[in-house]
Structures are given as structure tokens and as C-alpha cells.
Design a protein around this motif. Structure first.
Motif, PDB file in Angstrom:
ATOM      1  N   ALA A  97      -4.615  37.742  67.540  1.00  0.00           N
ATOM      2  CA  ALA A  97      -4.751  38.748  66.480  1.00  0.00           C
ATOM      3  C   ALA A  97      -3.516  39.628  66.397  1.00  0.00           C
ATOM      4  O   ALA A  97      -3.091  40.017  65.303  1.00  0.00           O
ATOM      5  N   ALA A  98      -2.900  39.956  67.530  1.00  0.00           N
ATOM      6  CA  ALA A  98      -1.696  40.793  67.527  1.00  0.00           C
ATOM      7  C   ALA A  98      -0.542  40.088  66.818  1.00  0.00           C
ATOM      8  O   ALA A  98       0.219  40.725  66.079  1.00  0.00           O
ATOM      9  N   ALA A 112      -6.826  42.817  56.578  1.00  0.00           N
ATOM     10  CA  ALA A 112      -7.496  41.610  56.066  1.00  0.00           C
ATOM     11  C   ALA A 112      -7.261  40.389  56.954  1.00  0.00           C
ATOM     12  O   ALA A 112      -8.224  39.745  57.382  1.00  0.00           O
ATOM     13  N   PRO A 113      -6.005  40.025  57.277  1.00  0.00           N
ATOM     14  CA  PRO A 113      -5.832  38.857  58.159  1.00  0.00           C
ATOM     15  C   PRO A 113      -6.374  39.088  59.561  1.00  0.00           C
ATOM     16  O   PRO A 113      -6.838  38.149  60.215  1.00  0.00           O
ATOM     17  N   ALA A 114      -6.339  40.335  60.040  1.00  0.00           N
ATOM     18  CA  ALA A 114      -6.871  40.626  61.369  1.00  0.00           C
ATOM     19  C   ALA A 114      -8.381  40.433  61.408  1.00  0.00           C
ATOM     20  O   ALA A 114      -8.930  39.905  62.389  1.00  0.00           O
ATOM     21  N   LEU A 119     -10.476  37.989  63.886  1.00  0.00           N
ATOM     22  CA  LEU A 119     -11.473  38.570  64.784  1.00  0.00           C
ATOM     23  C   LEU A 119     -12.866  38.006  64.528  1.00  0.00           C
ATOM     24  O   LEU A 119     -13.674  37.916  65.458  1.00  0.00           O
ATOM     25  N   THR A 120     -13.164  37.638  63.281  1.00  0.00           N
ATOM     26  CA  THR A 120     -14.458  37.013  62.991  1.00  0.00           C
ATOM     27  C   THR A 120     -14.602  35.686  63.716  1.00  0.00           C
ATOM     28  O   THR A 120     -15.650  35.379  64.307  1.00  0.00           O
ATOM     29  N   GLY A 179     -15.622  32.975  59.353  1.00  0.00           N
ATOM     30  CA  GLY A 179     -14.204  33.291  59.434  1.00  0.00           C
ATOM     31  C   GLY A 179     -13.354  32.325  58.638  1.00  0.00           C
ATOM     32  O   GLY A 179     -12.397  32.738  57.964  1.00  0.00           O
ATOM     33  N   ASP A 180     -13.684  31.044  58.694  1.00  0.00           N
ATOM     34  CA  ASP A 180     -12.930  30.054  57.914  1.00  0.00           C
ATOM     35  C   ASP A 180     -13.073  30.297  56.416  1.00  0.00           C
ATOM     36  O   ASP A 180     -12.103  30.170  55.654  1.00  0.00           O
ATOM     37  N   ALA A 181     -14.283  30.632  55.964  1.00  0.00           N
ATOM     38  CA  ALA A 181     -14.507  30.884  54.541  1.00  0.00           C
ATOM     39  C   ALA A 181     -13.730  32.112  54.073  1.00  0.00           C
ATOM     40  O   ALA A 181     -13.114  32.100  52.993  1.00  0.00           O
TER      41      ALA A 181
END
Length: 318
Positions: free
Chosen positions: A195-196, A236-238, A242-243, A306-308
Motif C-alpha cells: 500500500a505504501a 482511492a488507490p490505497a 487495503l480492501t 477490491g478487484d471490482a
């Protein structure tokens, strides 16, 4: 005035008014168009994606199960009688009883709380660490980015489960709450690197935008720019990462508990029940299959969700 000149004058007047030539027709010429945003486009794509709704429904069910398990079963998971060991379905025990005479279904329902709590809190702590490290590294760059990037590479090279086993072996306390937070802390400390890196890449892209340069020219400090202008673009990308990581943390907790290193009885956890079911699977396979199915569906739901979300927010896939 000729007929051609009359028609031309009528069309020019209609164009200036922003309406069509027919009375009562909707505003077509000169009508202001609503600005489209990335979030709006993503939500429109998500609404048409059946995988999103299926995974979201499963996630909501598991969350409700963890928050209010009494809605799904009236039986007490700790009400165990050896006299009904490995008995079949009866009453509210729709999947029968395990080797201790406990309701298999009730234990699976109540096991969602510990697993989901570990996953959610680990993902939250992971997100905080990733946002701080990624934003500082991406915004300031130079030697700060070089040092933090090397730290990310070092932690990324450590196998998560192996390191978690080594660290949790040092936790000798029998307190349920201490072991719970120890598992959460270890998973977060070892799992924030991906995530970082995503946050760092988003910050590097965002800080080159014109609105950041304009804010800097107007006298905004680094803190205000990072908080007001760059953070919304990095979230948004984080959140997508994380999901997916939340599902991985739930699986990691079950693995550690299965190995006897994570959560321990009397805490009710899917990993603990899977381990107990494995030992007695020759007598009955149901106590092994039921918590395994709950765990697999929960992890799959978070990964699919998360993929969706990732596909909806990725402009390259539009």
C-alpha cells in the motif's frame, strides 16, 4: 425576406436562446453539461458490475454476522455437551455438533467476529502507516524518498507468515485481548509495504499537477498541500489495495490460529475450529468443512470487491 432567409433567422434565434426550433422541446443547444468525475464514472461502472454486488452482499452479511451474531443463530457456541458429540443436525444446529458437542454452525457464526476484527484493524493500521510513509516519500523525494524506499524494500522482502510466526512466538501471555492485538500489530507492521508503494506512486503523480503548483504559488505550506490536495488523490488507490489486503489478513489470522500461534481457545475463531476439525475429521468432516467454507467465502468476497473497485477506478480499463 425570402423563405431561406426566414428559416436562417429562426435557427439563429433558437441557437441564441439555447432551445430547439419546436415549442416545448428540451434544451439541446447550449445546454450546460454536468461535469464528469472519476468517482462518478467509477460508481456508474460498479452499479453495472454483478461481481461488485455479489461480493458487497457477502461482505455485508459477514459484517452483520460479526456485529450481531444472534441474528443468525439462537444457540450458544459455548454450550457444549459431550453426550451429543458428532451428532447430526437437530434443532438450531443445522450442521450438527463437533467433537466437544458444540453447535458447529453457531461457532462458525461467532467466529466471524474475531476474524473480521483482526482483518479490519490490521487493514486500518496498515493504511495509516502506508499513507504516512508513502506521502512523505513521494512528496519530499530526494534522500527522504531514497531512505524510505529502501525501508519499504527491506520489509517487503520479509515473508509475512514466517516473520509473524517468529514474532508471535515471543508473545507468551494467555490474555485473549493481548494476543488479539499482538496479531493485529504484527500483521500491520509486516503488511504495509504494498500500500505504501501505491500511495508513493500516486503522490509523485499528483504533486506534478497544475493545481498543486497553483496552491504553492498562493503560499500554501507543505502540510496544507499534502492534506488538502494530494491526500484525496492518494486515497482511492490505497483503499483498493487495503480492501484486497483485508481478505489476506483474515486468511493470515486463520493460518496463524490454525498453527496454534495466533488466537487461542477459548476465543472462537475460524482458524481454531479448522484445526480442531482437522484432528477429528475421521469421525465427522462437517466441523472442518463449515468454518473452512465461511473463511473461503469471506476472503473471496473481499478480494472480489477490491478487484471490482480497482477495475472501476482504473482509467486504462474504460
Amino acid at each position: 425576406m425570402s423563405d431561406f432567409e426566414t428559416v436562417a433567422a429562426t435557427e439563429n434565434q433558437a441557437a441564441r436562446r439555447g432551445v430547439s426550433g419546436e415549442p416545448g422541446a428540451p434544451n439541446q443547444i447550449g445546454a450546460p453539461q454536468k461535469a464528469r468525475s472519476l468517482a462518478g464514472d467509477a460508481w456508474r461502472d460498479l452499479r453495472r458490475n454483478p461481481i461488485f454486488w455479489i461480493s458487497l452482499t457477502l461482505v455485508v452479511l459477514v459484517a452483520a454476522m460479526a456485529a450481531v451474531p444472534s441474528l443468525f443463530t439462537a444457540n450458544d457456541p459455548r454450550d457444549c455437551l459431550l453426550s451429543r458429540q458428532h451428532d447430526g443436525a437437530s434443532g438450531g444446529a443445522i450442521f450438527g455438533y463437533d467433537f466437544q458437542g458444540c453447535d458447529t454452525y453457531a461457532r462458525a457464526v461467532y467466529g466471524a467476529r474475531a476474524s473480521l476484527l483482526v482483518g479490519a484493524l490490521s487493514a486500518l493500521l496498515t493504511g495509516i502507516i502506508a499513507l504516512v510513509v508513502g506521502m512523505v516519500a513521494g512528496y519530499f523525494g530526494r534522500w527522504v524518498d531514497a531512505v524510505l524506499s529502501r525501508v519499504i524494500d527491506i520489509v517487503l522482502g520479509i515473508p509475512l507468515l514466517l516473520a509473524a510466526i517468529v514474532l508471535l512466538k515471543r508473545v507468551s501471555t494467555s490474555s485473549d485481548n493481548v494476543r488479539l492485538f499482538a496479531v493485529i500489530f504484527v500483521l500491520a507492521v509486516l503488511g504495509w509495504t504494498t500500500a505504501a508503494r501505491v500511495v508513493r506512486s500516486s503522490v509523485i503523480t499528483a504533486k506534478e499537477q497544475d493545481y498543486v503548483a497553483a496552491a504553492r504559488m498562493l503560499g500554501a505550506g507543505n502540510g496544507r498541500i499534502m492534506w488538502r490536495h494530494i491526500l484525496p488523490n492518494a486515497l482511492a488507490p490505497a483503499i483498493v489495495v487495503l480492501t484486497i489486503a483485508l481478505g489476506s489478513f483474515i486468511a493470515a489470522e486463520a493460518t496463524l490460529s490454525f498453527l496454534g500461534i495466533g488466537l487461542k481457545a477459548p476465543t472462537i475463531s475460524w482458524g481454531i475450529d479448522i484445526d480442531a476439525g482437522r484432528v477429528h475429521m475421521r469421525e465427522s468432516a462437517t466441523p472442518l468443512v463449515v468454518p473452512s467454507a465461511f473463511l473461503a467465502l469471506t476472503v473471496l468476497a473481499f478480494i472480489m470487491l477490491g478487484d471490482a473497485i480497482r477495475d472501476a477506478f482504473d482509467p486504462k480499463l474504460r
